[in-house]
Design a protein around this motif. Structure first.
Motif, PDB file in Angstrom:
ATOM      1  N   PRO A 211       0.797  -1.221   0.000  1.00  0.00           N
ATOM      2  CA  PRO A 211       0.000   0.000   0.000  1.00  0.00           C
ATOM      3  C   PRO A 211       0.837   1.281   0.000  1.00  0.00           C
ATOM      4  CG  PRO A 211       0.167  -0.864   2.219  1.00  0.00           C
ATOM      5  CD  PRO A 211       0.771  -1.895   1.305  1.00  0.00           C
ATOM      6  N   GLY A 212       0.252   2.317  -0.627  1.00  0.00           N
ATOM      7  CA  GLY A 212       0.717   3.677  -0.429  1.00  0.00           C
ATOM      8  C   GLY A 212      -0.110   4.295   0.685  1.00  0.00           C
ATOM      9  N   GLY A 213      -0.075   5.642   0.735  1.00  0.00           N
ATOM     10  CA  GLY A 213      -0.907   6.318   1.731  1.00  0.00           C
ATOM     11  C   GLY A 213      -0.134   7.267   2.612  1.00  0.00           C
ATOM     12  N   GLU A 214       0.797   7.998   2.013  1.00  0.00           N
ATOM     13  CA  GLU A 214       1.474   9.036   2.792  1.00  0.00           C
ATOM     14  C   GLU A 214       1.792  10.203   1.878  1.00  0.00           C
ATOM     15  OE1 GLU A 214       5.658   8.729   3.831  1.00  0.00           O
ATOM     16  OE2 GLU A 214       5.895   6.920   2.632  1.00  0.00           O
ATOM     17  N   VAL A 215       2.093  11.321   2.535  1.00  0.00           N
ATOM     18  CA  VAL A 215       2.564  12.516   1.855  1.00  0.00           C
ATOM     19  C   VAL A 215       3.906  12.795   2.502  1.00  0.00           C
ATOM     20  CG1 VAL A 215       2.156  15.010   1.888  1.00  0.00           C
ATOM     21  CG2 VAL A 215       0.333  13.451   1.158  1.00  0.00           C
ATOM     22  N   PHE A 216       4.940  13.017   1.690  1.00  0.00           N
ATOM     23  CA  PHE A 216       6.271  13.119   2.317  1.00  0.00           C
ATOM     24  C   PHE A 216       7.158  14.131   1.622  1.00  0.00           C
ATOM     25  CE2 PHE A 216       8.737  10.479  -0.747  1.00  0.00           C
ATOM     26  CZ  PHE A 216       7.699   9.930  -1.464  1.00  0.00           C
ATOM     27  N   THR A 217       8.097  14.654   2.401  1.00  0.00           N
ATOM     28  CA  THR A 217       9.043  15.639   1.888  1.00  0.00           C
ATOM     29  C   THR A 217      10.367  15.461   2.631  1.00  0.00           C
ATOM     30  OG1 THR A 217       9.385  17.990   1.417  1.00  0.00           O
ATOM     31  CG2 THR A 217       8.299  17.451   3.509  1.00  0.00           C
ATOM     32  N   GLY A 279      16.232  12.947   7.083  1.00  0.00           N
ATOM     33  CA  GLY A 279      16.160  12.888   5.625  1.00  0.00           C
ATOM     34  C   GLY A 279      14.732  12.901   5.118  1.00  0.00           C
ATOM     35  N   GLU A 280      13.773  12.675   6.010  1.00  0.00           N
ATOM     36  CA  GLU A 280      12.383  12.612   5.546  1.00  0.00           C
ATOM     37  C   GLU A 280      11.433  13.026   6.658  1.00  0.00           C
ATOM     38  OE1 GLU A 280      10.971   8.672   4.532  1.00  0.00           O
ATOM     39  OE2 GLU A 280       8.968   9.409   4.028  1.00  0.00           O
ATOM     40  N   LEU A 281      10.392  13.736   6.237  1.00  0.00           N
ATOM     41  CA  LEU A 281       9.210  13.943   7.080  1.00  0.00           C
ATOM     42  C   LEU A 281       8.030  13.384   6.304  1.00  0.00           C
ATOM     43  CD1 LEU A 281       7.495  15.175   9.407  1.00  0.00           C
ATOM     44  CD2 LEU A 281       7.374  17.266   8.012  1.00  0.00           C
ATOM     45  N   GLY A 282       7.315  12.428   6.902  1.00  0.00           N
ATOM     46  CA  GLY A 282       6.187  11.816   6.207  1.00  0.00           C
ATOM     47  C   GLY A 282       4.937  11.874   7.065  1.00  0.00           C
ATOM     48  N   ILE A 283       3.798  11.977   6.405  1.00  0.00           N
ATOM     49  CA  ILE A 283       2.527  12.040   7.127  1.00  0.00           C
ATOM     50  C   ILE A 283       1.664  10.872   6.677  1.00  0.00           C
ATOM     51  CG2 ILE A 283       0.451  13.459   7.490  1.00  0.00           C
ATOM     52  CD1 ILE A 283       2.397  15.871   7.059  1.00  0.00           C
ATOM     53  N   GLY A 284       1.405   9.941   7.606  1.00  0.00           N
ATOM     54  CA  GLY A 284       0.641   8.730   7.296  1.00  0.00           C
ATOM     55  C   GLY A 284      -0.838   9.047   7.121  1.00  0.00           C
ATOM     56  N   MET A 302       0.351   4.492   8.290  1.00  0.00           N
ATOM     57  CA  MET A 302      -0.761   4.400   9.241  1.00  0.00           C
ATOM     58  C   MET A 302      -1.444   5.757   9.406  1.00  0.00           C
ATOM     59  SD  MET A 302      -0.518   2.802  13.127  1.00  0.00           S
ATOM     60  CE  MET A 302       1.182   2.529  12.743  1.00  0.00           C
ATOM     61  N   GLY A 303      -2.762   5.757   9.406  1.00  0.00           N
ATOM     62  CA  GLY A 303      -3.489   7.007   9.650  1.00  0.00           C
ATOM     63  C   GLY A 303      -3.122   7.572  11.019  1.00  0.00           C
ATOM     64  N   ASP A 304      -3.210   8.891  11.166  1.00  0.00           N
ATOM     65  CA  ASP A 304      -2.965   9.550  12.462  1.00  0.00           C
ATOM     66  C   ASP A 304      -1.547   9.369  12.983  1.00  0.00           C
ATOM     67  OD1 ASP A 304      -5.672   9.811  12.079  1.00  0.00           O
ATOM     68  OD2 ASP A 304      -6.263   8.592  13.807  1.00  0.00           O
ATOM     69  N   THR A 305      -0.592   9.299  12.089  1.00  0.00           N
ATOM     70  CA  THR A 305       0.819   9.254  12.506  1.00  0.00           C
ATOM     71  C   THR A 305       1.635  10.193  11.617  1.00  0.00           C
ATOM     72  OG1 THR A 305       1.543   7.512  10.967  1.00  0.00           O
ATOM     73  CG2 THR A 305       0.657   6.788  13.109  1.00  0.00           C
ATOM     74  N   VAL A 306       2.779  10.588  12.137  1.00  0.00           N
ATOM     75  CA  VAL A 306       3.827  11.135  11.263  1.00  0.00           C
ATOM     76  C   VAL A 306       5.068  10.269  11.470  1.00  0.00           C
ATOM     77  CG1 VAL A 306       2.978  13.520  11.326  1.00  0.00           C
ATOM     78  CG2 VAL A 306       4.760  12.793  12.937  1.00  0.00           C
ATOM     79  N   HIS A 307       5.944  10.286  10.465  1.00  0.00           N
ATOM     80  CA  HIS A 307       7.227   9.608  10.667  1.00  0.00           C
ATOM     81  C   HIS A 307       8.346  10.515  10.187  1.00  0.00           C
ATOM     82  CE1 HIS A 307       5.782   8.310   6.657  1.00  0.00           C
ATOM     83  NE2 HIS A 307       7.046   8.315   6.304  1.00  0.00           N
ATOM     84  N   MET A 308       9.482  10.341  10.826  1.00  0.00           N
ATOM     85  CA  MET A 308      10.684  11.054  10.415  1.00  0.00           C
ATOM     86  C   MET A 308      11.744   9.990  10.225  1.00  0.00           C
ATOM     87  SD  MET A 308      10.403  14.066  13.237  1.00  0.00           S
ATOM     88  CE  MET A 308       8.711  14.319  13.837  1.00  0.00           C
ATOM     89  N   ALA A 309      12.545  10.162   9.170  1.00  0.00           N
ATOM     90  CA  ALA A 309      13.626   9.206   8.961  1.00  0.00           C
ATOM     91  C   ALA A 309      14.943   9.907   9.206  1.00  0.00           C
ATOM     92  CB  ALA A 309      13.589   8.645   7.550  1.00  0.00           C
ATOM     93  N   VAL A 310      15.816   9.281  10.024  1.00  0.00           N
ATOM     94  CA  VAL A 310      17.199   9.747  10.052  1.00  0.00           C
ATOM     95  C   VAL A 310      17.895   9.146   8.850  1.00  0.00           C
ATOM     96  CG1 VAL A 310      17.356  10.088  12.554  1.00  0.00           C
ATOM     97  CG2 VAL A 310      17.887   7.830  11.590  1.00  0.00           C
ATOM     98  N   GLY A 311      18.827   9.937   8.274  1.00  0.00           N
ATOM     99  CA  GLY A 311      19.607   9.422   7.148  1.00  0.00           C
ATOM    100  C   GLY A 311      19.227  10.042   5.817  1.00  0.00           C
ATOM    101  N   ARG A 312      19.452   9.257   4.788  1.00  0.00           N
ATOM    102  CA  ARG A 312      19.367   9.709   3.403  1.00  0.00           C
ATOM    103  C   ARG A 312      17.996  10.291   3.038  1.00  0.00           C
ATOM    104  NH1 ARG A 312      17.566   6.875  -0.708  1.00  0.00           N
ATOM    105  NH2 ARG A 312      17.560   4.999   0.585  1.00  0.00           N
TER     106      ARG A 312
END
Lengths: 360, 360
Positions: A211-217, A279-284, A302-312
């Protein structure tokens, strides 16, 4: 065959990859995904494309046998490279009979193997590609679900009207893409600000990830300030890190801790300089993913979450002239935003307790 | 893992293919052969070669799904061709979960598919290659054996001292290679003569075919005279032909019959002109193959048998200036030589009732 398997194959062929007549396709799959691979062959025949099934990336038992018996340098195999060069589309189906099959391979050997094969990865990523999940029993097990429950979960998340998803998520893209400052607050433990000025926000509606389902930058690397407590576990290198907490100054994590497996978090963050920056901010935004399943392909959407990635950072998110965070790692970590939480963009609240402004 | 599986892998890597450092290997196998593929990865790592597992030739369920849904012409897929061009060695492992998985695919479609892919076959045959068998339950079933009994049968036939086999068989090569006339008599029903003058006799000691265990050559096409009753069943196109009888004049089958499925024999012999002439004479010498198992990889090597194939001759058997029989088919059929039977070469008896002169 469960009719949802044929639906899944249809989504992959018609929506995610848009295969057409004469396309050369490689399907990389574990045998437990046999039904989905069979359904894919039906659809691939319908559109006139040419399938070849391999078990490289996902043949974990074979890879373990190979890696534990290998000595010395790794080759870059020219036959695999030739295959990928002539391939138009790569479909990887995650599915396992034992998700920790590789738990007794030396980490340095795994790293050396991956590094030697980096050009294969680059070649693959330059083609149309799709990564998806088949709900095998071992994957249900790590999700702490019955196999039937996990089947329902996977196919609910995958077999969707992706055009409608795209349209819904586009509302968030239009908020975030032109934005400068983002602030994320959750409870007493997370309050972090970052600039996304000049960077691009992408809409993930089930193409490369299904599945997809996020918006990210991508955050501007040196702009991140504040602290974040990642409430969901991070499953890395066979270990579960819980309660990961990071404090950022000038874009860099200057202090961190974890409740469990802090040493694994140390390892990740000290990989290289870029590993301590975001390296990333994503909104589930996929609300059919309503639980954490120790599988980032699902968890980060996942709905109602954000994620951040360390790294690339993803190149496609980095605007012309902006700095791109570079690192050998990209590790996503998740914050629950369902309660006592706010996302602010340029000073405006755009999500409160999981509800977006455009949903009110 | 049964230790005989690792022995099997050793025979494939060290004896049959002689893999070495840097070789690009493709393993084509059904998932039921997983243990052997795993053992092969251990051995391939030992010698420093590069493995890639595919499921094309042997992924029957996938191919069925593809072929039943395909319309129109078939492509020659350039990604598969590129893979084979860069490959040094091809290892095909026969193993099935249902040996008649393709029984409801239209025969014309199968033929068109094979024809379109002929250049892939040629490319493969130009490389080092090995075809072997894993003793899966479905293969035991068609052999009318228990799975354990079939495992014993397969590994007894495969895990041998192939250098000793080569030496033993070479005695027959040295009789047949310089010979002119061969006569084969068995009971009242088989008495056939043919010339092999100028053609070459090859020693099959487990290289391309594992198990090996035969000595074979090509008859001069127009030299075959007499009649043959093939006592062992011929399993072709999903049908069992029993009691096949052929009468040859001037090299051509001019009359034939069968007890069961004569129509299938008709189909084979009327494919083209070459299909009514012999392309191979083979002498089975692997006495660990002591029963008929409906699998030509084994059956044709059975001790105390000879086989003759209608159709295409192997190029390597045809001497310079001799005619090579050409045909779209190559169908092996077996004569039991254990009783009341004689092979004569240039008028001398070289085998009587299954015992060679050099064994007396």
């Amino acid at each position: 065959m469960d009719p949802r398997i044929r639906e899944h194959a249809e989504v992959i062929v018609d929506h995610s990859t848009g295969l057409s007549d004469g396309d050369n396709v490689v399907i990389d799959a574990h045998p437990v995904a046999e039904d989905l691979v069979t359904a894919l062959h039906e659809k691939i025949a319908d559109v006139g494309a040419n399938p070849l099934v391999i078990q490289q990336r996902l043949g974990k038992r074979f890879r373990r046998a190979y890696l534990r018996n290998h000595d010395g340098e790794f080759d870059l195999p020219s036959h695999e490279m030739a295959l990928f060069e002539e391939m138009d589309c790569y479909i990887a189906i995650r599915a396992d009979d034992n998700v920790v099959e590789e738990s007794d391979i030396d980490g340095d050997v795994q790293t050396a193997y991956s590094q030697a094969r980096q050009p294969l990865l680059e070649e693959r990523l330059g083609k149309t590609w799709c990564l998806t999940q088949y709900p095998a029993a071992a994957n249900a097990q790590i999700a702490e679900m019955s196999t039937e429950g996990y089947e329902n979960f996977v196919w609910d998340a995958v077999n969707k009207d992706w055009d409608a998803v795209k349209e819904h998520q586009q509302q968030m893209v239009e908020i975030l893409d032109p934005a400068e400052a983002v602030r994320i607050r959750s409870g007493e433990t997370t309050d972090v600000t970052m600039s996304v000025a000049g960077n691009l926000t992408l809409n993930d509606y089930g193409e490369n990830n299904l599945p997809g389902g996020e918006v990210f930058t991508a955050p501007v690397p040196d702009s991140v300030e504040g602290e974040v407590l990642f409430d969901k576990p991070v499953y890395q290198r066979g270990h579960e890190i819980t309660g990961a907490w990071l404090q950022f100054e000038g874009g860099e994590a200057v202090d961190w801790s974890a409740e469990k497996n802090e040493a694994v978090l140390d390892d990740i963050l000290t990989t290289d300089d870029g590993a301590r920056r975001l390296g990333e901010l994503g909104i589930g935004m996929n609300r059919d993913i309503d639980r954490f399943t120790y599988n980032m392909l699902f968890d980060e959407k996942m709905g109602d979450t954000v994620h951040m990635a360390v790294g690339r950072a993803y190149d496609a998110c980095v605007g012309a002239g902006n700095e791109s965070n570079d690192s050998a790692v990209h590790v996503d970590m998740i914050v629950d935003m369902s309660e006592d939480s706010v996302i602010e963009v340029d000073g405006e609240v755009v999500q409160r307790d999981g509800t977006f402004v455009f949903e009110e």
